[in-house]
Design a protein around this motif. Structure first.
Motif, PDB file in Angstrom:
ATOM      1  N   PHE A  58       0.826  -1.224   0.000  1.00 23.72           N
ATOM      2  CA  PHE A  58       0.000   0.000   0.000  1.00 23.72           C
ATOM      3  C   PHE A  58       0.857   1.270   0.000  1.00 23.72           C
ATOM      4  O   PHE A  58       0.327   2.361   0.237  1.00 23.72           O
ATOM      5  CB  PHE A  58      -0.908   0.023   1.240  1.00 23.72           C
ATOM      6  CG  PHE A  58      -2.116  -0.863   1.111  1.00 23.72           C
ATOM      7  CD1 PHE A  58      -2.957  -0.779   0.002  1.00 23.72           C
ATOM      8  CD2 PHE A  58      -2.440  -1.769   2.104  1.00 23.72           C
ATOM      9  CE1 PHE A  58      -4.077  -1.586  -0.099  1.00 23.72           C
ATOM     10  CE2 PHE A  58      -3.555  -2.579   2.015  1.00 23.72           C
ATOM     11  CZ  PHE A  58      -4.382  -2.490   0.900  1.00 23.72           C
ATOM     12  N   ASP A  59       2.128   1.141  -0.257  1.00 22.83           N
ATOM     13  CA  ASP A  59       3.019   2.302  -0.322  1.00 22.83           C
ATOM     14  C   ASP A  59       2.355   3.409  -1.153  1.00 22.83           C
ATOM     15  O   ASP A  59       1.993   3.190  -2.311  1.00 22.83           O
ATOM     16  CB  ASP A  59       4.341   1.837  -0.979  1.00 22.83           C
ATOM     17  CG  ASP A  59       5.384   2.937  -0.968  1.00 22.83           C
ATOM     18  OD1 ASP A  59       4.987   4.115  -0.853  1.00 22.83           O
ATOM     19  OD2 ASP A  59       6.577   2.610  -1.075  1.00 22.83           O
ATOM     20  N   PRO A  60       2.206   4.622  -0.552  1.00 20.10           N
ATOM     21  CA  PRO A  60       1.436   5.661  -1.250  1.00 20.10           C
ATOM     22  C   PRO A  60       2.161   6.303  -2.441  1.00 20.10           C
ATOM     23  O   PRO A  60       1.538   7.015  -3.228  1.00 20.10           O
ATOM     24  CB  PRO A  60       1.178   6.697  -0.151  1.00 20.10           C
ATOM     25  CG  PRO A  60       2.261   6.481   0.842  1.00 20.10           C
ATOM     26  CD  PRO A  60       2.623   5.048   0.787  1.00 20.10           C
ATOM     27  N   THR A  61       3.466   6.069  -2.579  1.00 18.98           N
ATOM     28  CA  THR A  61       4.172   6.658  -3.725  1.00 18.98           C
ATOM     29  C   THR A  61       3.821   5.882  -4.982  1.00 18.98           C
ATOM     30  O   THR A  61       3.238   4.800  -4.920  1.00 18.98           O
ATOM     31  CB  THR A  61       5.704   6.590  -3.513  1.00 18.98           C
ATOM     32  OG1 THR A  61       6.082   5.217  -3.512  1.00 18.98           O
ATOM     33  CG2 THR A  61       6.114   7.238  -2.203  1.00 18.98           C
ATOM     34  N   VAL A  88      -2.626   6.435  -5.169  1.00 17.44           N
ATOM     35  CA  VAL A  88      -3.631   6.624  -4.123  1.00 17.44           C
ATOM     36  C   VAL A  88      -2.938   6.489  -2.769  1.00 17.44           C
ATOM     37  O   VAL A  88      -2.107   5.602  -2.585  1.00 17.44           O
ATOM     38  CB  VAL A  88      -4.748   5.556  -4.243  1.00 17.44           C
ATOM     39  CG1 VAL A  88      -5.776   5.713  -3.128  1.00 17.44           C
ATOM     40  CG2 VAL A  88      -5.410   5.629  -5.605  1.00 17.44           C
ATOM     41  N   MET A  89      -3.294   7.379  -1.827  1.00 13.68           N
ATOM     42  CA  MET A  89      -2.736   7.259  -0.464  1.00 13.68           C
ATOM     43  C   MET A  89      -3.657   6.327   0.322  1.00 13.68           C
ATOM     44  O   MET A  89      -4.492   6.761   1.100  1.00 13.68           O
ATOM     45  CB  MET A  89      -2.641   8.639   0.185  1.00 13.68           C
ATOM     46  CG  MET A  89      -1.670   9.546  -0.566  1.00 13.68           C
ATOM     47  SD  MET A  89      -1.718  11.211   0.033  1.00 13.68           S
ATOM     48  CE  MET A  89      -0.940  11.033   1.613  1.00 13.68           C
ATOM     49  N   TRP A  90      -3.452   5.069   0.086  1.00 13.35           N
ATOM     50  CA  TRP A  90      -4.386   4.063   0.555  1.00 13.35           C
ATOM     51  C   TRP A  90      -4.711   4.161   2.040  1.00 13.35           C
ATOM     52  O   TRP A  90      -5.881   4.125   2.430  1.00 13.35           O
ATOM     53  CB  TRP A  90      -3.830   2.669   0.266  1.00 13.35           C
ATOM     54  CG  TRP A  90      -3.750   2.379  -1.200  1.00 13.35           C
ATOM     55  CD1 TRP A  90      -2.643   2.454  -1.995  1.00 13.35           C
ATOM     56  CD2 TRP A  90      -4.836   2.024  -2.054  1.00 13.35           C
ATOM     57  NE1 TRP A  90      -2.955   2.161  -3.293  1.00 13.35           N
ATOM     58  CE2 TRP A  90      -4.311   1.878  -3.351  1.00 13.35           C
ATOM     59  CE3 TRP A  90      -6.199   1.812  -1.856  1.00 13.35           C
ATOM     60  CZ2 TRP A  90      -5.093   1.536  -4.435  1.00 13.35           C
ATOM     61  CZ3 TRP A  90      -6.974   1.458  -2.935  1.00 13.35           C
ATOM     62  CH2 TRP A  90      -6.428   1.332  -4.211  1.00 13.35           C
ATOM     63  N   LEU A  91      -3.691   4.234   2.839  1.00 17.46           N
ATOM     64  CA  LEU A  91      -3.904   4.156   4.284  1.00 17.46           C
ATOM     65  C   LEU A  91      -4.006   5.523   4.955  1.00 17.46           C
ATOM     66  O   LEU A  91      -4.276   5.615   6.151  1.00 17.46           O
ATOM     67  CB  LEU A  91      -2.770   3.354   4.943  1.00 17.46           C
ATOM     68  CG  LEU A  91      -2.601   1.927   4.408  1.00 17.46           C
ATOM     69  CD1 LEU A  91      -1.330   1.296   4.949  1.00 17.46           C
ATOM     70  CD2 LEU A  91      -3.809   1.068   4.771  1.00 17.46           C
ATOM     71  N   SER A  92      -3.814   6.570   4.170  1.00 17.08           N
ATOM     72  CA  SER A  92      -3.738   7.888   4.795  1.00 17.08           C
ATOM     73  C   SER A  92      -4.929   8.777   4.499  1.00 17.08           C
ATOM     74  O   SER A  92      -4.935   9.937   4.880  1.00 17.08           O
ATOM     75  CB  SER A  92      -2.474   8.613   4.337  1.00 17.08           C
ATOM     76  OG  SER A  92      -1.405   7.735   4.309  1.00 17.08           O
ATOM     77  N   GLN A  93      -5.895   8.302   3.786  1.00 14.37           N
ATOM     78  CA  GLN A  93      -7.075   9.133   3.571  1.00 14.37           C
ATOM     79  C   GLN A  93      -8.323   8.379   4.030  1.00 14.37           C
ATOM     80  O   GLN A  93      -8.409   7.153   3.871  1.00 14.37           O
ATOM     81  CB  GLN A  93      -7.179   9.591   2.105  1.00 14.37           C
ATOM     82  CG  GLN A  93      -7.162   8.484   1.094  1.00 14.37           C
ATOM     83  CD  GLN A  93      -7.044   9.024  -0.324  1.00 14.37           C
ATOM     84  OE1 GLN A  93      -6.397  10.049  -0.568  1.00 14.37           O
ATOM     85  NE2 GLN A  93      -7.678   8.358  -1.263  1.00 14.37           N
TER      86      GLN A  93
END
Lengths: 368, 291
Positions: free
Chosen positions: B126-129, B146-151
């Motif tokens: 899930f790395d957002p980069t 996609v910033m999977w875990l941060s939004q």
């Protein structure tokens, strides 16, 4: 209804080691329209495979199978117009008896009123009408067996196939169901192919019996003919309980000689055994055709042999007396009042009109 | 009585061991935690405060948020996972025995690995980069990273995705065993009874697999209500409580805020919910199940 024909049918299986095993060899027979034919033989003889090939659940390796006028080799089971009663009944456990009976008809998209009538008729015939809303696990073995038969009846097929349907029932119920199946055949006038390993079932139900062993048909005949004129030692030994006794003999100058006895044969037997002069043969005699000298039932004592009684089984209606001739254990079915007792040196009389002779090599019955 | 006791002495001795273990490590902690839920807990001087912990809990919006998240997570994962498990098992069942064994082992592998390890692997995926595994895959289709875990919009879904793709091994083994237990003769009878492929599936296979499905449903819901490791490892309940589940909230209350009494109260509410939901499931689905 329809007839079933096997033409040169063979079935091969390939086992885990990629070795070919022939389950049914060169099978040829015709089951006539409305006939009740029983396949009988020991485990692994190919009888169930033959039945499953008729049903289309196994595909034959070679040969043709006909149901009615159609060659059904490539037809799916549902298109063969057959119904089958399985050994384990194969009732759908989550459905009620009504749903079990109507499942096939619903798949055929028959109208609801037709389905209801057929289910009602079949359940009345089989005495299941009060059980229609129960599930199979709530029924006894005999009732389940009836449901399995009912499921076949409602379809009104050309051929009924029964795969050892009574083998899961106790002895008493088996006798009762046997009678019911015979009555059902009369009522339905159906072509029935029935598989069993129980020769009593075969003898009581079948109009003709197909005896199989090691994938090969040994004899196809009526129960009486099978019993009285077995074509070979396998049939002679398989049909009848206790089985036929075999005694090793040598034929010479119109006489048969065995350990402890020799007989001069009647003239017609001498003619028939001419080709066996000086050769060994196997003499076959059924237990009921041996008599003790105390109760001869009118059999002359011309042909007799003497031996020590090994075992006596008192069955009430008869006594089974075991004694030895050479290496072979012989059984005599004697009158219940017979005085035979263990250790007794007893004279046994043979009813020579009922004796068979078999070729030692081919095991086939000679012509007498 | 004494004679009877003497006759069965060894039996009682053998039973005593697990009974003692149960009393010490299960029953006592449960009773103790239940008592604790009515206390302001302190190791030396616990204070009895009646229903205050429960009042605090029911007045807390985060508690409701965590309940909703847990409910959403359960509803969106358990049925989908059962469907995926069933389909995989159904396809594996059609294969030869040696391939069945191979796929059973492969599918069960994630269950052998620890949850922490699995979470770390997923964390990398899930790395957002744009170099993250999932984002690079989406990049093939021209999609932005996609910033999977941060939004908040994707965080909970990301945790759900983990279960969709990884936790079917045990269920597959159960389904395969159940499928193997359906007598072949039923299908042969159905063949003769003019049943189509769909009829065989819907009228025979599926109804006879209901006990297994019910078991997977009940255990799946229970496990799902207690989802913790993935939340702890990957999102710490964030962002903005978007992934705070009830189990994570209990952990946070107990071991971050040291409110053991309140955490106990939350635990008992979770227990009550699981018991009620399980009873409802049994009531709803077990009547026509064939055991």
């Amino acid at each position: 209804m329809a007839r079933v024909v096997f033409k040169n049918v063979e079935k091969e299986f390939v086992d885990g080691n990629k070795e070919t095993f022939i389950a049914v060899k060169e099978s040829n027979f015709t089951i006539e329209d409305k006939e009740f034919v029983v396949f009988v033989g020991p485990s692994g003889c190919g009888k169930t495979t033959s039945l499953r090939m008729i049903a289309g659940l196994e595909k034959q390796t070679r040969g043709d199978i006909m149901i009615g006028d159609r060659v059904v080799n490539k037809l799916h089971p549902k298109d063969r117009d057959i119904a089958m009663v399985f050994q384990d009944y194969a009732l759908y456990p989550h459905m009620t008896i009504r749903e079990n009976l109507s499942f096939g008809l619903k798949n055929l998209k028959q109208p609801k009123d037709v389905i209801a009538k057929k289910v009602k008729d079949a359940s009345e015939v089989l005495g299941l009408d009060h059980l229609l809303d129960r599930k199979p696990k709530e029924l006894s073995g005999g009732q389940r067996q009836r449901v399995a038969v009912g499921r076949a009846i409602v379809r009104d097929p050309q051929v009924f196939l029964f795969d050892e349907p009574l083998s899961n029932l106790d002895a008493k119920l088996r006798v009762q169901m046997r009678v019911e199946l015979a009555e059902l055949h009369k009522r339905l006038e159906a072509t029935i192919v029935y598989v069993t390993h129980d020769q009593i079932e075969a003898m009581t139900l079948g109009q003709r019996i197909v005896v199989m062993n090691k994938g090969q048909i040994q004899q196809v005949a009526s129960p009486t003919d099978l019993y009285q004129k077995p074509e070979n030692m396998f049939v002679a030994g398989f049909i009848g309980s206790p089985p036929m006794n075999f005694i090793d003999v040598t034929y010479e100058n119109g006489k048969v000689m065995m350990e402890g006895a020799q007989f001069v044969l009647p003239e017609h037997s001498v003619q028939a055994l001419r080709a066996y002069e000086g050769k060994k043969l196997v003499l076959g005699i059924r237990p009921e055709h041996l008599f003790g000298e105390d109760i001869t039932m009118g059999v002359p004592d011309t042909y007799s042999l003497t031996s020590t009684v090994q075992v006596v089984e008192q069955l009430g209606s008869e006594n089974l007396v075991y004694f030895r001739v050479g290496e072979r254990m012989i059984t005599a079915k004697l009158h219940p009042d017979s005085d035979a007792r263990v250790g007794q040196l007893k004279k046994f009389l043979l009813d020579m009109s009922k004796v068979h002779f078999f070729d030692v090599k081919t095991e086939k019955r000679t012509s007498i | 009585m004494v004679q009877k006791l003497r006759d069965h002495m060894w039996a009682y001795i053998f039973i005593l061991v697990p009974v003692l273990l149960f009393l010490v490590f299960t029953l006592y902690p449960i009773i103790s935690a239940f008592m604790m839920s009515f206390q302001r807990y302190h190791v030396l001087n616990p204070e009895w405060i009646g229903f205050d912990n429960y009042k605090t809990m029911f007045a807390d919006s985060v508690f409701y948020k965590s309940l909703w998240n847990t409910f959403l997570f359960t509803v969106c994962t358990v049925p989908v996972n059962i469907a995926i498990t069933f389909m995989l098992a159904y396809f594996i069942f059609q294969l030869r025995t040696k391939w069945q064994t191979f796929f059973k082992a492969v599918m069960y592998l994630p269950a052998v690995a620890s949850g922490v390890t699995i979470s770390l692997v997923w964390f990398a995926m899930f790395d957002p980069t744009k170099d993250g595994m999932i984002n690079s895959f989406l990049g093939f289709f021209g999609m932005e990273p996609v910033m999977w875990l941060s939004q908040t919009s994707t965080a909970l879904f990301s945790l759900m995705l983990m279960t969709y793709l990884g936790s079917h091994g045990a269920g597959i083994i159960l389904y395969l065993a159940a499928m193997g237990g359906i007598p072949k003769s039923l299908y042969e009878a159905a063949d003769i009874d003019h049943a189509s492929g769909w009829a065989k599936f819907s009228k025979i296979t599926w109804p006879l697999l209901k006990p297994t499905t019910l078991y997977l449903l009940v255990t799946g819901v229970i496990i799902s209500f207690q989802v913790f490791i993935s939340v702890y490892m990957m999102t710490q309940g964030g962002p903005d409580f978007a992934t705070t589940t009830i189990a994570y909230l209990i952990y946070q209350t107990a071991f971050m805020f040291y409110e053991f009494g309140l955490a106990s109260a939350q635990s008992f509410v979770l227990t009550a919910i699981i018991v009620v939901v399980s009873i409802i499931q049994f009531k709803m689905f077990s009547t026509d199940v064939e055991y």
